[in-house]
Write a protein that holds these residues in place. Structure first.
Motif, PDB file in Angstrom:
ATOM      1  N   ASP A 144       0.847  -1.202   0.093  1.00 56.78           N
ATOM      2  CA  ASP A 144       0.026   0.109   0.092  1.00 56.78           C
ATOM      3  C   ASP A 144       0.780   1.173  -0.127  1.00 56.78           C
ATOM      4  OD1 ASP A 144      -2.269  -1.472   0.001  1.00 56.78           O
ATOM      5  OD2 ASP A 144      -2.788  -1.100   2.156  1.00 56.78           O
ATOM      6  N   LEU A 145       1.904   1.331   0.856  1.00 59.02           N
ATOM      7  CA  LEU A 145       2.929   2.355   0.861  1.00 59.02           C
ATOM      8  C   LEU A 145       3.705   2.703  -0.415  1.00 59.02           C
ATOM      9  CD1 LEU A 145       4.159   2.194   4.475  1.00 59.02           C
ATOM     10  CD2 LEU A 145       1.955   3.522   3.633  1.00 59.02           C
ATOM     11  N   TYR A 178       1.205   4.155  -2.765  1.00 60.58           N
ATOM     12  CA  TYR A 178       0.923   5.593  -2.503  1.00 60.58           C
ATOM     13  C   TYR A 178       2.119   6.353  -3.074  1.00 60.58           C
ATOM     14  CZ  TYR A 178       1.103   9.936  -0.669  1.00 60.58           C
ATOM     15  OH  TYR A 178       1.172  11.503  -0.844  1.00 60.58           O
ATOM     16  N   MET A 179       3.370   5.830  -3.024  1.00 61.44           N
ATOM     17  CA  MET A 179       4.596   6.605  -3.292  1.00 61.44           C
ATOM     18  C   MET A 179       4.552   6.773  -4.835  1.00 61.44           C
ATOM     19  SD  MET A 179       6.581   7.622  -0.730  1.00 61.44           S
ATOM     20  CE  MET A 179       8.213   7.694  -1.063  1.00 61.44           C
ATOM     21  N   LYS A 231      13.221   6.844   1.172  1.00 66.91           N
ATOM     22  CA  LYS A 231      12.229   7.433   2.212  1.00 66.91           C
ATOM     23  C   LYS A 231      11.272   6.217   2.579  1.00 66.91           C
ATOM     24  CE  LYS A 231      11.840  11.875   0.195  1.00 66.91           C
ATOM     25  NZ  LYS A 231      12.559  12.663   1.176  1.00 66.91           N
ATOM     26  N   LEU A 232      11.169   5.088   1.940  1.00 68.26           N
ATOM     27  CA  LEU A 232      10.194   4.115   2.399  1.00 68.26           C
ATOM     28  C   LEU A 232      10.801   2.747   2.585  1.00 68.26           C
ATOM     29  CD1 LEU A 232       7.426   2.863   2.739  1.00 68.26           C
ATOM     30  CD2 LEU A 232       7.202   2.770   0.292  1.00 68.26           C
ATOM     31  N   PRO A 262      14.026   2.707   5.514  1.00 71.94           N
ATOM     32  CA  PRO A 262      13.666   2.705   6.848  1.00 71.94           C
ATOM     33  C   PRO A 262      12.619   1.578   7.095  1.00 71.94           C
ATOM     34  CG  PRO A 262      12.895   4.602   5.622  1.00 71.94           C
ATOM     35  CD  PRO A 262      13.778   3.975   4.560  1.00 71.94           C
ATOM     36  N   TYR A 263      11.922   1.176   6.091  1.00 72.32           N
ATOM     37  CA  TYR A 263      11.150  -0.067   6.540  1.00 72.32           C
ATOM     38  C   TYR A 263      11.720  -1.180   6.796  1.00 72.32           C
ATOM     39  CZ  TYR A 263       6.543  -2.151   6.325  1.00 72.32           C
ATOM     40  OH  TYR A 263       5.247  -3.030   6.657  1.00 72.32           O
ATOM     41  N   ARG A 314      11.761   4.131  15.599  1.00 73.03           N
ATOM     42  CA  ARG A 314      10.427   5.092  16.392  1.00 73.03           C
ATOM     43  C   ARG A 314       9.408   4.195  16.119  1.00 73.03           C
ATOM     44  NH1 ARG A 314      11.040  10.886  14.618  1.00 73.03           N
ATOM     45  NH2 ARG A 314      10.898   9.935  12.535  1.00 73.03           N
ATOM     46  N   SER A 315       8.522   4.141  17.072  1.00 74.15           N
ATOM     47  CA  SER A 315       7.047   3.718  17.091  1.00 74.15           C
ATOM     48  C   SER A 315       6.913   2.609  15.943  1.00 74.15           C
ATOM     49  CB  SER A 315       6.360   4.850  16.468  1.00 74.15           C
ATOM     50  OG  SER A 315       6.324   4.860  14.895  1.00 74.15           O
ATOM     51  N   GLN A 316       7.975   1.636  15.859  1.00 70.07           N
ATOM     52  CA  GLN A 316       7.592   0.331  15.038  1.00 70.07           C
ATOM     53  C   GLN A 316       6.708  -0.652  15.749  1.00 70.07           C
ATOM     54  OE1 GLN A 316       9.416  -0.349  11.646  1.00 70.07           O
ATOM     55  NE2 GLN A 316       8.495   1.482  11.649  1.00 70.07           N
ATOM     56  N   SER A 357       4.752  -0.212  18.326  1.00 70.06           N
ATOM     57  CA  SER A 357       3.191   0.103  18.461  1.00 70.06           C
ATOM     58  C   SER A 357       2.637   0.104  17.177  1.00 70.06           C
ATOM     59  CB  SER A 357       3.237   1.470  19.339  1.00 70.06           C
ATOM     60  OG  SER A 357       4.056   2.308  18.715  1.00 70.06           O
ATOM     61  N   GLY A 358       3.583   0.286  16.030  1.00 70.23           N
ATOM     62  CA  GLY A 358       2.872   0.407  14.790  1.00 70.23           C
ATOM     63  C   GLY A 358       2.343  -0.765  14.294  1.00 70.23           C
ATOM     64  N   ASP A 376      -1.574  -0.961  14.203  1.00 71.77           N
ATOM     65  CA  ASP A 376      -2.504   0.068  13.395  1.00 71.77           C
ATOM     66  C   ASP A 376      -2.716  -0.466  11.872  1.00 71.77           C
ATOM     67  OD1 ASP A 376      -0.955   2.407  11.416  1.00 71.77           O
ATOM     68  OD2 ASP A 376      -0.033   0.720  11.758  1.00 71.77           O
ATOM     69  N   TRP A 426       6.656   5.296  11.000  1.00 72.25           N
ATOM     70  CA  TRP A 426       7.932   5.897  11.752  1.00 72.25           C
ATOM     71  C   TRP A 426       8.088   7.279  11.591  1.00 72.25           C
ATOM     72  CZ3 TRP A 426       8.322   2.772   7.640  1.00 72.25           C
ATOM     73  CH2 TRP A 426       8.818   3.294   6.170  1.00 72.25           C
ATOM     74  N   ALA A 428       0.052   5.370  14.716  1.00 71.58           N
ATOM     75  CA  ALA A 428      -0.373   4.298  15.712  1.00 71.58           C
ATOM     76  C   ALA A 428      -1.550   4.791  16.842  1.00 71.58           C
ATOM     77  CB  ALA A 428       0.772   3.311  16.143  1.00 71.58           C
TER      78      ALA A 428
END
Lengths: 256, 244
Positions: free
Chosen positions: A148-149, A152-153, A166-167, A170-171, A246-248, A250-251, A254, B86, B126
Motif C-alpha cells: 500500500d505504501l 501511494y509513493m 524514504k520508504l 527505513p522499512y 521509532r514507533s515501530q 506500536s505501529g 495500526d 515511523w 499508531a
C-alpha cells in the motif's frame, strides 16, 4: 529499576543454583581442578589473572569491533545491491548461501596460507560470519515493504530512488536489527576462532595456551569473558535499536 | 487551474477489456464522483491517471497536457491511509510535498489545526483512530504540490458513524479550498452528498452509463440526505446500477 529486578530474579536464581550445585559437586567428588575447576577457583582466576590476560581481551575487542563494522557494512551493501538489482540477486543469492556452508574450521587455515598471520585473514573470517545474517534479514525486510505504501509513493510521483530512501530503507531497519543482533554475537565467536589460527594476542590465543597447559580454570575464564563480551555487544545493539527505531513496535496494531 | 479531460480511454489486461472508450471531464473546482460496483475498473482509471499504467487507446489531458503514463501529475489519497508508521503526523502530511522540493511546515501545521489534528502534530499514526488517519491522509493530499486530487474510496474501511462524520468534514474543507476532485466510490449516498456530478459506471468493460448533475446547494448539510429529491436521486442511480 523495580521492574528490572522483577524480570531478572528468575534467571539469576537459576544461574545461582547451577553454580552452587557445580561447586558442591566438585568438592564432594573431589574432582581435580585440571579436569573441572570449581566456580570459586574460576572466580579467583578471573580477578587475579586480570593483569595477565587483559591485553588479550583488549586485542579481541578491537578485532571484533573492526570485523563487525566491516561485516555490517558489507552486509548492508550486499542487501541494498541485491534488492536494487533483481538479476544480480538471482545470480548471486545461491552463492551467498554457499559461502555459509564452508566450515570455518577448514577455511581458516587456508586463509592463513594465503594471507599470512596478519589481521587480514581474521577480518575475512569475521566478515564472512557477520555479513550473512544482516544481508539475509535486510533483503527480506526490503522485499516485505508494505505494498500500500509503495503504491501511494508511486501514485504520488516518487522516483525510484525516493521510494528506496524514504520508504524501503527505513522499512527494512527492524529486519536489519534482527540481523545485527545475530551478527553481534557471531562476531565475537568469529574473532575468537580466527585467533586460534595463530598470532600472539587475543582470547583465542589465551584459550589455546590454557587448554594445552591443562589450565582448565583459564579455559573457563576465557569462556566467561566471551560470554560477557557477547552480552555487552548484544546490549549495545538493543540500545541502538531503541534509539533509532521509532514507533515501530506500536505501529503493528495500526494495520487493522 | 486544474482541468482533467479523458478522451475515449481503453485499457485491456490480456484478453479482458476493463475500460472501453471512457470519456470523462472534471472542470476547475468541480467535485466529480465515479460510482460503480466493485471490480468495475474504477481503480484502473486512477492507475491510468496516476501514470502507473499505459492506456491501450485514448488520451488523458490535465490542463491540456497529455499525461499518459506520466507519474506525479495528480495528488492521491488511497483507500488505506498509507501513513508511514515511523513518521510523525506532521512528517507524514508533508511527504507528498517533500517528493518535489522543500515542504512548508508552517502551512502543514495550520492545515492540521484546521483538520482537527492540532493535538496530534507530533504523534505517530499508531496513536490515531481510523478516522483521524484518513484525515491526515487527506491533508497530505491537499498539501501535495499537484492541484488535482484523486480520492480512491477513502472512507470505505471506516464504520458508518465515522464515515458520515468524515464526509461532512471532507465537504467543509473542500468547500473552503475548492480543488478539482475526482472521487471514486461504491457508496451511492456518499456520491450524491459530496459531488457536483456523478458518473455511473457499468460493469466490465467499464463505461459511463449515466451522468447525473447534483444540484443541491452548497454548503451542504447532512439534512439534505433526508429530502425527497435526494432519495429520488438515490433510487434513480440504484435502478441504473441494477440495469432497470
Amino acid at each position: 529499576m523495580k521492574n528490572w529486578f522483577h524480570q531478572a530474579w528468575r534467571p539469576a536464581l537459576v544461574m545461582f543454583v547451577i553454580l552452587v550445585g557445580w561447586e558442591f559437586a566438585c568438592r564432594m567428588f573431589q574432582v581435580p581442578s585440571w579436569l573441572l575447576p570449581t566456580p570459586t577457583e574460576i572466580g579467583v582466576e578471573i580477578v587475579q589473572g586480570w593483569r595477565d590476560y587483559h591485553h588479550h581481551v583488549l586485542s579481541t575487542v578491537h578485532l571484533t569491533l573492526v570485523g563487525f563494522v566491516i561485516g555490517v557494512s558489507v552486509g548492508i551493501m550486499v542487501a541494498v545491491m541485491l534488492h536494487l538489482l533483481p538479476k544480480v540477486h538471482q545470480a548471486v543469492y545461491p552463492l551467498m548461501i554457499l559461502s555459509q556452508n564452508i566450515p570455518i574450521i577448514v577455511l581458516a587455515p587456508l586463509l592463513v596460507t594465503w594471507f599470512g598471520f596478519d589481521d587480514l585473514p581474521k577480518l575475512i573470517i569475521i566478515t564472512l560470519v557477520c555479513f550473512f545474517p544482516i544481508a539475509v534479514n535486510m533483503i527480506d525486510g526490503l522485499k516485505r515493504t508494505d505494498q500500500d505504501l509503495i503504491h501511494y509513493m508511486k501514485m504520488a510521483g516518487a522516483q525510484k530512488r525516493q521510494i528506496f530512501t524514504k520508504l524501503e530503507f527505513p522499512y527494512s531497519l527492524p529486519s536489519m536489527f534482527s540481523g545485527l543482533k545475530i551478527s553481534a554475537t557471531y562476531s565475537v565467536m568469529g574473532a575468537v576462532i580466527s585467533e586460534w589460527l595463530g598470532g600472539n594476542r587475543g582470547i583465542g590465543v589465551y584459550m589455546t595456551l590454557a587448554s594445552s597447559s591443562f589450565r582448565t580454570d583459564r579455559v573457563f575464564v576465557a569462556i566467561f569473558i566471551i560470554m560477557v563480551l557477547c552480552m555487552v555487544f548484544f546490549g549495545l545493539i538493543l540500545l541502538a535499536e531503541k534509539l533509532l527505531i521509532r514507533s515501530q513496535s506500536s505501529g503493528k496494531e495500526d494495520q487493522s | 487551474m486544474s482541468v482533467l479531460d479523458i478522451q475515449s480511454l481503453t485499457k485491456d489486461f490480456g484478453p479482458q477489456t476493463v475500460l472501453q472508450g471512457l470519456n470523462l471531464h472534471v472542470a476547475e473546482g468541480e467535485f466529480v464522483s465515479l460510482l460503480g460496483p466493485s471490480g468495475s475498473g474504477k481503480s484502473t482509471v486512477f492507475h491510468l491517471i496516476g501514470g502507473l499504467l499505459q492506456p491501450n487507446h485514448g488520451t488523458i489531458y490535465l490542463d491540456g497536457e497529455n499525461i499518459n503514463g506520466q507519474t506525479g501529475s495528480i495528488s492521491y489519497m488511497p483507500q488505506s491511509p498509507s501513513l508511514f508508521p515511523w513518521r510523525t503526523i506532521i512528517e507524514n502530511v508533508i511527504l507528498g510535498a517533500e517528493l518535489f522540493g522543500k515542504p512548508d511546515k508552517e502551512k502543514a501545521k495550520q492545515m492540521l489545526q484546521r483538520a482537527g489534528l492540532g493535538d496530534y502534530i507530533d504523534a505517530y499514526p499508531a496513536e490515531l483512530s481510523g478516522g483521524m488517519r484518513q484525515r491526515a491522509a487527506f491533508v497530505r493530499s491537499l498539501l501535495s504540490p499537484q492541484s488535482f486530487i484523486c480520492l480512491d474510496e477513502p472512507f470505505s474501511a471506516l464504520d458508518e458513524f465515522t464515515r458520515v462524520d468524515m464526509q461532512k468534514w471532507l465537504l467543509s474543507i473542500w468547500e473552503e479550498e475548492r480543488p478539482s476532485v475526482l472521487f471514486v466510490t461504491h457508496n451511492i449516498e456518499e456520491a450524491i452528498f459530496l459531488s457536483d456530478r456523478i458518473l455511473v459506471l457499468s460493469e466490465k468493460p467499464a463505461n459511463v452509463m449515466e451522468e447525473i448533475n447534483v444540484t443541491f446547494d452548497r454548503p451542504r448539510s447532512e439534512d439534505v440526505m433526508l429530502t425527497n429529491d435526494f432519495i429520488a436521486m438515490k433510487k434513480q442511480i440504484y435502478q441504473t446500477l441494477r440495469g432497470e
